[in-house]
Design a protein around this motif. Structure first.
Motif, short mmCIF file in Angstrom:
data_model
loop_
_atom_site.label_atom_id
_atom_site.label_comp_id
_atom_site.label_asym_id
_atom_site.label_seq_id
_atom_site.Cartn_x
_atom_site.Cartn_y
_atom_site.Cartn_z
N ALA A 1 0.75 -1.01 0.16
CA ALA A 1 0.08 -0.13 0.18
C ALA A 1 0.77 0.96 0.10
O ALA A 1 0.42 2.29 -0.42
CB ALA A 1 -1.12 -0.48 1.47
N HIS A 2 1.55 1.23 1.29
CA HIS A 2 3.00 2.57 0.65
C HIS A 2 3.43 2.72 -0.66
O HIS A 2 3.45 3.83 -1.34
CB HIS A 2 4.07 2.60 1.44
CG HIS A 2 3.44 2.11 3.38
ND1 HIS A 2 4.15 2.90 3.90
CD2 HIS A 2 2.95 1.15 3.53
CE1 HIS A 2 2.45 2.71 5.71
NE2 HIS A 2 2.74 1.49 5.34
N LEU A 3 3.95 1.63 -1.38
CA LEU A 3 4.81 1.73 -2.81
C LEU A 3 3.68 2.29 -3.42
O LEU A 3 4.15 2.55 -4.54
CB LEU A 3 5.48 0.96 -2.87
CG LEU A 3 5.96 0.62 -4.32
CD1 LEU A 3 7.22 0.85 -4.42
CD2 LEU A 3 6.87 -0.87 -4.64
N LEU A 4 2.66 1.75 -3.56
CA LEU A 4 1.11 3.12 -4.37
C LEU A 4 1.10 3.90 -4.48
O LEU A 4 0.90 4.64 -5.19
CB LEU A 4 -0.03 1.31 -4.57
CG LEU A 4 0.10 -0.35 -4.94
CD1 LEU A 4 -1.20 -0.62 -4.81
CD2 LEU A 4 0.45 -0.36 -6.02
N GLU A 5 0.39 4.39 -3.02
CA GLU A 5 0.59 5.30 -2.80
C GLU A 5 2.09 6.64 -3.74
O GLU A 5 1.83 7.40 -4.03
CB GLU A 5 0.49 5.98 -1.30
CG GLU A 5 -0.79 5.23 -0.56
CD GLU A 5 -1.75 6.34 -1.52
OE1 GLU A 5 -2.28 7.05 -0.99
OE2 GLU A 5 -2.66 5.39 -1.37
N ASN B 1 -2.49 9.72 5.15
CA ASN B 1 -1.43 9.26 6.43
C ASN B 1 -1.28 8.58 6.43
O ASN B 1 -1.61 6.64 6.59
CB ASN B 1 -2.11 9.97 7.51
CG ASN B 1 -2.97 11.55 6.56
OD1 ASN B 1 -3.06 12.05 6.02
ND2 ASN B 1 -4.25 11.82 7.83
N GLY B 2 0.26 7.92 7.07
CA GLY B 2 1.41 8.07 7.31
C GLY B 2 1.95 6.33 6.42
O GLY B 2 3.14 6.32 6.19
N THR B 3 2.05 7.29 5.09
CA THR B 3 3.26 6.60 4.05
C THR B 3 3.93 6.74 4.21
O THR B 3 4.70 8.11 4.14
CB THR B 3 2.24 7.61 2.56
OG1 THR B 3 0.69 7.30 2.13
CG2 THR B 3 2.96 6.83 1.36
N SER B 4 5.03 6.06 4.05
CA SER B 4 6.78 6.06 4.35
C SER B 4 7.12 5.45 3.03
O SER B 4 6.85 3.99 2.62
CB SER B 4 6.83 5.55 5.79
OG SER B 4 8.48 5.42 6.07
N PHE B 5 7.99 5.59 2.73
CA PHE B 5 8.99 5.35 2.03
C PHE B 5 9.80 4.45 2.50
O PHE B 5 10.41 3.58 2.40
CB PHE B 5 10.02 6.37 1.27
CG PHE B 5 11.10 5.95 0.15
CD1 PHE B 5 11.01 4.82 -1.55
CD2 PHE B 5 12.26 5.76 0.49
CE1 PHE B 5 12.31 4.66 -1.69
CE2 PHE B 5 13.45 5.51 0.09
CZ PHE B 5 13.77 4.48 -1.03
N TRP B 6 10.38 5.27 3.93
CA TRP B 6 11.29 4.21 4.52
C TRP B 6 10.92 3.10 4.93
O TRP B 6 11.46 2.00 5.13
CB TRP B 6 11.86 5.33 5.24
CG TRP B 6 12.86 6.64 5.25
CD1 TRP B 6 12.11 7.21 5.17
CD2 TRP B 6 14.19 6.12 4.42
NE1 TRP B 6 13.15 8.36 4.75
CE2 TRP B 6 14.85 7.49 3.52
CE3 TRP B 6 14.83 5.45 4.41
CZ2 TRP B 6 15.64 7.75 3.43
CZ3 TRP B 6 15.88 5.64 3.40
CH2 TRP B 6 16.24 6.66 3.30
N TYR B 7 9.31 3.26 5.74
CA TYR B 7 8.63 1.82 5.67
C TYR B 7 8.69 1.22 4.82
O TYR B 7 9.34 -0.21 5.02
CB TYR B 7 7.34 2.07 5.77
CG TYR B 7 6.82 0.83 6.74
CD1 TYR B 7 6.75 -0.05 7.59
CD2 TYR B 7 5.51 -0.16 5.83
CE1 TYR B 7 5.99 -0.49 8.42
CE2 TYR B 7 4.84 -1.20 6.47
CZ TYR B 7 5.14 -1.26 7.55
OH TYR B 7 4.27 -2.04 7.68
N PHE B 8 8.64 0.89 3.22
CA PHE B 8 8.96 0.48 2.39
C PHE B 8 9.88 -0.02 2.16
O PHE B 8 10.02 -1.56 1.63
CB PHE B 8 8.32 0.52 1.50
CG PHE B 8 8.24 -0.48 -0.17
CD1 PHE B 8 7.61 -1.09 -0.35
CD2 PHE B 8 9.04 0.00 -1.25
CE1 PHE B 8 7.56 -1.93 -0.97
CE2 PHE B 8 9.34 -1.36 -2.03
CZ PHE B 8 8.49 -1.86 -2.17
N LEU B 9 11.21 0.33 2.04
CA LEU B 9 12.60 0.30 2.15
C LEU B 9 12.41 -0.55 3.44
O LEU B 9 13.20 -1.51 3.35
CB LEU B 9 12.95 0.87 2.20
CG LEU B 9 14.74 1.11 1.81
CD1 LEU B 9 14.72 0.29 -0.05
CD2 LEU B 9 15.45 2.51 1.90
N ILE B 10 12.61 -0.50 4.25
CA ILE B 10 12.69 -1.50 5.45
C ILE B 10 12.28 -2.65 5.59
O ILE B 10 12.56 -4.11 5.49
CB ILE B 10 12.67 -1.29 7.03
CG1 ILE B 10 13.45 0.09 7.32
CG2 ILE B 10 12.37 -2.12 7.91
CD1 ILE B 10 12.50 0.61 8.76
#
Length: 275
Positions: free
Chosen positions: A224-228, A242-251
């Motif tokens: 979901a983060h990557l699609l956003e 709210n809450g979209t994070s590139f670093w979360y997807f990378l981790i």
């Protein structure tokens, strides 16, 4: 005086030993071409159908939801929203589903020392990336030609996101490959699981419509983060949830790749020997 035979042998070019990466590249390239021929070579419109199938899916969603969903999406038109959600998700889903059969489909080739299960997995995942990214580029061009707003200012960022999508899909597919060999039930459970992920990833409807108290559970899903992020890169006026994070997807990508390599390392010999 040297004999004629000896002088001829000296003129013969010496074969240089190939490095491990060169052997792996040659194996992946051959498996990629084999996969391409197996999947589409027997049908005259096989390559065209690979582009038509996701296009029909997008057209169906436009007819079904286009009348009212586009009014609830901030800063992006619904067709642009769809192609930047459905096609990346299809890469992830198809890679994982194809991984379930990669061992059985290439079993005879693993008798060659240069061919490894990971090579076949990379070839299949890369094929999905090539097919759907080609479709993505074609549909983006068509939408831009029709007058829809698609920004090219972040094109390098889009390539980075698609590359990360490939890495994440490859890591997840390696987990599916290992677990699928030892758990045949996964072949039956995978389709409904990915159907649920299809909706909770926000591939076809905006996560902005999800109530704030429930959105936090949707955002545990790294896809979901990557699609956003992909949608924001394609249309900078689009407001990510709210809450979209590139670093979360990378981790999450690092964790998935690590687990995939760990499982493959632990069971690589059993994968080849599994009947």
């Amino acid at each position: 005086m040297e004999s004629p035979k000896y002088s001829q042998l000296k003129k013969l070019s010496r074969f240089k030993p190939r490095s491990g990466l060169q052997v792996m590249y040659a194996s992946i390239r051959a498996l990629f071409l084999r996969e391409l021929q197996t999947r589409f070579g027997h049908y005259r419109i096989g390559y065209i159908w690979a582009l038509i199938e996701p296009s029909l899916n997008i057209i169906f969603m436009l007819i079904l939801f286009g009348g009212f969903v586009h009014r609830t999406i901030p800063g992006i038109e619904y067709p642009v929203f769809l192609i930047n959600g459905i096609l990346p998700f299809f890469v992830f889903r198809k890679s994982a589903m194809q991984a379930l059969g990669v061992i059985s489909a290439n079993k005879g080739l693993f008798s060659y020392r240069s061919v490894k299960p990971i090579d076949a997995l990379i070839a299949r995942t890369f094929l999905e990336l090539v097919l759907y990214f080609t479709c993505y580029a074609l549909l983006s061009f068509i939408l831009a030609w029709l007058g829809y707003h698609i920004s090219y200012s972040n094109i390098i960022l889009l390539f980075v996101y698609w590359l990360l999508l490939f890495i994440f899909s490859l890591g997840f597919a390696s987990i599916m490959m290992v677990v699928g060999v030892f758990s045949k039930e996964l072949n039956k459970l995978a389709p409904p699981i990915f159907l649920i992920l299809y909706f909770v990833s926000g591939a076809i409807f905006p996560l902005h419509r999800v109530p704030e108290e429930y959105l936090i559970y949707f955002m545990w899903n790294p896809v979901a983060h990557l699609l956003e992020l992909i949608r924001h890169a394609a249309s900078p006026s689009y407001d990510t949830v709210n809450g979209t994070s590139f670093w979360y997807f990378l981790i999450c990508t690092n964790i998935v790749v690590f687990l995939g390599l760990l499982l493959y390392r632990a069971f690589s010999r059993r994968l080849v020997k599994t009947k």
